[in-house]
Every structure is written in structure tokens, then in C-alpha cells.
Scaffold this motif. Sequence first.
Motif, PDB file in Angstrom:
ATOM      1  N   THR A 122      -7.824  -4.216 -14.068  1.00 41.33           N
ATOM      2  CA  THR A 122      -7.111  -3.398 -12.872  1.00 41.33           C
ATOM      3  C   THR A 122      -7.478  -1.928 -13.104  1.00 41.33           C
ATOM      4  OG1 THR A 122      -5.018  -3.159 -13.835  1.00 41.33           O
ATOM      5  CG2 THR A 122      -5.380  -4.832 -11.969  1.00 41.33           C
ATOM      6  N   LYS A 123      -7.785  -1.096 -12.219  1.00 40.73           N
ATOM      7  CA  LYS A 123      -8.099   0.356 -12.415  1.00 40.73           C
ATOM      8  C   LYS A 123      -7.261   1.126 -11.609  1.00 40.73           C
ATOM      9  CE  LYS A 123     -11.424   1.598 -14.244  1.00 40.73           C
ATOM     10  NZ  LYS A 123     -11.708   2.179 -15.384  1.00 40.73           N
ATOM     11  N   PRO A 124      -6.945   2.389 -11.928  1.00 43.95           N
ATOM     12  CA  PRO A 124      -6.066   3.435 -11.062  1.00 43.95           C
ATOM     13  C   PRO A 124      -5.943   3.110  -9.710  1.00 43.95           C
ATOM     14  CG  PRO A 124      -7.270   4.559 -12.749  1.00 43.95           C
ATOM     15  CD  PRO A 124      -7.906   3.116 -12.736  1.00 43.95           C
ATOM     16  N   GLY A 125      -7.326   2.843  -8.919  1.00 43.66           N
ATOM     17  CA  GLY A 125      -7.072   2.876  -7.422  1.00 43.66           C
ATOM     18  C   GLY A 125      -6.167   1.867  -6.990  1.00 43.66           C
ATOM     19  N   LEU A 126      -6.037   0.466  -7.742  1.00 42.96           N
ATOM     20  CA  LEU A 126      -4.916  -0.430  -7.353  1.00 42.96           C
ATOM     21  C   LEU A 126      -3.593  -0.185  -7.487  1.00 42.96           C
ATOM     22  CD1 LEU A 126      -4.989  -3.298  -6.406  1.00 42.96           C
ATOM     23  CD2 LEU A 126      -5.084  -4.006  -8.771  1.00 42.96           C
ATOM     24  N   TRP A 127      -3.594   0.699  -8.640  1.00 47.76           N
ATOM     25  CA  TRP A 127      -2.119   1.164  -8.827  1.00 47.76           C
ATOM     26  C   TRP A 127      -1.692   2.149  -7.845  1.00 47.76           C
ATOM     27  CZ3 TRP A 127       0.411  -2.402 -11.122  1.00 47.76           C
ATOM     28  CH2 TRP A 127      -0.284  -3.197 -12.079  1.00 47.76           C
ATOM     29  N   PHE A 128      -2.478   3.067  -7.516  1.00 46.42           N
ATOM     30  CA  PHE A 128      -2.278   4.175  -6.497  1.00 46.42           C
ATOM     31  C   PHE A 128      -2.044   3.500  -5.109  1.00 46.42           C
ATOM     32  CE2 PHE A 128      -4.042   7.432  -9.490  1.00 46.42           C
ATOM     33  CZ  PHE A 128      -3.040   8.248  -9.190  1.00 46.42           C
ATOM     34  N   PHE A 129      -3.005   2.536  -4.799  1.00 48.86           N
ATOM     35  CA  PHE A 129      -2.661   1.874  -3.542  1.00 48.86           C
ATOM     36  C   PHE A 129      -1.426   1.314  -3.382  1.00 48.86           C
ATOM     37  CE2 PHE A 129      -3.602  -1.125  -0.168  1.00 48.86           C
ATOM     38  CZ  PHE A 129      -4.366  -0.328   0.774  1.00 48.86           C
ATOM     39  N   ALA A 130      -0.994   0.464  -4.219  1.00 50.06           N
ATOM     40  CA  ALA A 130       0.198  -0.200  -4.452  1.00 50.06           C
ATOM     41  C   ALA A 130       1.439   0.862  -4.356  1.00 50.06           C
ATOM     42  CB  ALA A 130       0.390  -1.030  -5.855  1.00 50.06           C
ATOM     43  N   ALA A 131       1.124   1.835  -4.966  1.00 51.65           N
ATOM     44  CA  ALA A 131       2.221   2.833  -4.870  1.00 51.65           C
ATOM     45  C   ALA A 131       2.419   3.504  -3.491  1.00 51.65           C
ATOM     46  CB  ALA A 131       2.264   4.187  -5.867  1.00 51.65           C
ATOM     47  N   SER A 132       1.315   3.668  -2.973  1.00 56.43           N
ATOM     48  CA  SER A 132       1.390   3.995  -1.446  1.00 56.43           C
ATOM     49  C   SER A 132       2.171   3.032  -0.522  1.00 56.43           C
ATOM     50  CB  SER A 132      -0.188   4.354  -1.004  1.00 56.43           C
ATOM     51  OG  SER A 132      -0.095   4.399   0.336  1.00 56.43           O
ATOM     52  N   VAL A 133       1.715   1.702  -0.833  1.00 54.94           N
ATOM     53  CA  VAL A 133       2.328   0.595  -0.048  1.00 54.94           C
ATOM     54  C   VAL A 133       3.982   0.804  -0.133  1.00 54.94           C
ATOM     55  CG1 VAL A 133       2.877  -1.813   0.306  1.00 54.94           C
ATOM     56  CG2 VAL A 133       0.585  -0.757  -0.168  1.00 54.94           C
ATOM     57  N   MET A 134       4.336   0.958  -1.377  1.00 54.41           N
ATOM     58  CA  MET A 134       5.737   0.989  -1.715  1.00 54.41           C
ATOM     59  C   MET A 134       6.490   2.380  -1.154  1.00 54.41           C
ATOM     60  SD  MET A 134       6.206  -0.657  -5.597  1.00 54.41           S
ATOM     61  CE  MET A 134       4.977   0.046  -6.142  1.00 54.41           C
ATOM     62  N   LEU A 135       5.910   3.408  -1.297  1.00 53.29           N
ATOM     63  CA  LEU A 135       6.257   4.699  -0.687  1.00 53.29           C
ATOM     64  C   LEU A 135       6.468   4.599   0.732  1.00 53.29           C
ATOM     65  CD1 LEU A 135       4.598   7.036  -3.348  1.00 53.29           C
ATOM     66  CD2 LEU A 135       7.110   6.627  -3.436  1.00 53.29           C
ATOM     67  N   THR A 136       5.419   4.045   1.292  1.00 52.48           N
ATOM     68  CA  THR A 136       5.147   4.053   2.930  1.00 52.48           C
ATOM     69  C   THR A 136       6.497   3.134   3.259  1.00 52.48           C
ATOM     70  OG1 THR A 136       2.894   4.339   2.701  1.00 52.48           O
ATOM     71  CG2 THR A 136       3.814   3.682   4.712  1.00 52.48           C
ATOM     72  N   ALA A 137       6.490   2.064   2.665  1.00 56.12           N
ATOM     73  CA  ALA A 137       7.812   1.204   3.029  1.00 56.12           C
ATOM     74  C   ALA A 137       9.036   1.855   2.899  1.00 56.12           C
ATOM     75  CB  ALA A 137       7.948  -0.228   2.439  1.00 56.12           C
ATOM     76  N   THR A 138       9.142   2.658   1.755  1.00 49.55           N
ATOM     77  CA  THR A 138      10.429   3.353   1.706  1.00 49.55           C
ATOM     78  C   THR A 138      10.481   4.515   2.734  1.00 49.55           C
ATOM     79  OG1 THR A 138      10.286   3.032  -0.767  1.00 49.55           O
ATOM     80  CG2 THR A 138      11.761   4.814   0.070  1.00 49.55           C
ATOM     81  N   ALA A 139       9.555   5.191   3.109  1.00 47.26           N
ATOM     82  CA  ALA A 139       9.539   6.167   3.915  1.00 47.26           C
ATOM     83  C   ALA A 139      10.007   5.682   5.450  1.00 47.26           C
ATOM     84  CB  ALA A 139       8.622   6.997   4.135  1.00 47.26           C
ATOM     85  N   SER A 140       9.370   4.594   5.785  1.00 41.04           N
ATOM     86  CA  SER A 140       9.529   3.978   6.935  1.00 41.04           C
ATOM     87  C   SER A 140      11.289   3.192   7.054  1.00 41.04           C
ATOM     88  CB  SER A 140       8.701   2.686   7.174  1.00 41.04           C
ATOM     89  OG  SER A 140       8.893   1.891   8.309  1.00 41.04           O
ATOM     90  N   ALA A 141      11.613   2.792   6.009  1.00 42.51           N
ATOM     91  CA  ALA A 141      13.106   2.658   5.848  1.00 42.51           C
ATOM     92  C   ALA A 141      14.136   3.791   6.169  1.00 42.51           C
ATOM     93  CB  ALA A 141      13.323   1.566   4.599  1.00 42.51           C
ATOM     94  N   VAL A 142      13.740   5.016   5.339  1.00 43.84           N
ATOM     95  CA  VAL A 142      14.522   5.870   5.624  1.00 43.84           C
ATOM     96  C   VAL A 142      14.662   6.422   6.830  1.00 43.84           C
ATOM     97  CG1 VAL A 142      14.899   8.184   4.705  1.00 43.84           C
ATOM     98  CG2 VAL A 142      14.288   6.604   3.207  1.00 43.84           C
ATOM     99  N   ILE A 143      13.427   6.440   7.538  1.00 43.44           N
ATOM    100  CA  ILE A 143      13.164   6.841   8.842  1.00 43.44           C
ATOM    101  C   ILE A 143      13.826   6.104  10.002  1.00 43.44           C
ATOM    102  CG2 ILE A 143      11.645   7.387  10.908  1.00 43.44           C
ATOM    103  CD1 ILE A 143       9.890   8.520   8.736  1.00 43.44           C
ATOM    104  N   LYS A 144      13.920   4.703   9.872  1.00 42.95           N
ATOM    105  CA  LYS A 144      14.566   4.015  10.551  1.00 42.95           C
ATOM    106  C   LYS A 144      16.108   3.932  10.399  1.00 42.95           C
ATOM    107  CE  LYS A 144      10.881   0.242  10.526  1.00 42.95           C
ATOM    108  NZ  LYS A 144      10.586  -1.007  10.026  1.00 42.95           N
ATOM    109  N   ARG A 145      16.459   4.352   9.574  1.00 44.51           N
ATOM    110  CA  ARG A 145      18.068   4.270   9.153  1.00 44.51           C
ATOM    111  C   ARG A 145      18.645   5.487  10.020  1.00 44.51           C
ATOM    112  NH1 ARG A 145      19.510   4.707   3.225  1.00 44.51           N
ATOM    113  NH2 ARG A 145      19.571   7.024   3.632  1.00 44.51           N
TER     114      ARG A 145
END
Length: 155
Positions: A122-145
Motif C-alpha cells: 500500500t502507498k499513501p494514496g490508499l490511506w488518504f482515500f480511506a481517510a476521506s471515506v471515513m471523514l465524509t461519512a462522519t461529516a454526513s452523520a453530523v449534518i444529518k443529526r
Amino acid sequence: MRTLLPLILFAASICFALGIVLPLIHVDRLYFFADEPSLIGMIAALWRGGDWLLAIVVAMFSVVFPAMKLGLLHNAAYGQAAGAVSIPGWFRALSNWSMLDVILVALVVFAAKTSGLATAFTKPGLWFFAASVMLTATASAVIKRKPRDSAQAAH
């Protein structure tokens, strides 16, 4: 948590951008040849290889839809003061199929296309992409609440 929303969205956007342009994996083949494709590079390689439909599907679900979702989340977060912006239900359902699951499929397809005796790291791009997935899901949950103040004021 709402006070952290701008920071979460900013971090998600930066991670997403880095995740699609930085190398995702390092593949060594036969000890002499190496590839370090980015998501954009994989899509381009699929396109050049004649796999147009697969390239379009991967591009839509791994780049276009996540970018649109981030844009809608930014709109919803900063437009909520006026109460005018919300994320459409059809887009929420569609975005559940985007990002991480399709990127994993793309990695498998790309590895199969570059078959041979290979090792991958694995290289950094995969980890940044995974972090983006988690952060986007977190932001979506915060906005929905719904904020507690407005829910209590309604009673």
C-alpha cells in the motif's frame, strides 16, 4: 461535534484530492518492473486498454459521485444557517455504493491486468482515500443529526 464540522469537511476534501492523485499501491513484478498507479492513473489505464465501460464506472463511483457528495456536504453544512440546502434522498442512496467498495474492485482489476509474479504494497494514496471515506461519512452523520436546541425548542 458541529463545531468541528468545517475542519472535518476540509480534511475530507484534502484527503480525497490526495487519495485520487497519489499512488495507491506499489506493485513489483518479476523483481525488475514496478508500478505505482494512482486512482486517476488506473482509470486512464483502463480507458487506454479499451475497458471504457469499466473506466467510466470506476470514475463515476470513485471520483465523480464522492466529489459531488463532498460538494453537497459543504453546501449543506454552510447553507444550513439559512436552512435552504439539504442532500437529496436519491443521492444519499447512490453515495452508499461509492468510494471504498469500488476502489477495492478497481485495485483487484488492475492487479489482474498486470498479472505475473507480483508483490504489492500500500502507498499513501490508499490511506488518504480511506481517510476521506471515513471523514465524509462522519461529516454526513453530523449534518444529518438535528441540533438538540432546535429539537427541544419544537416541544
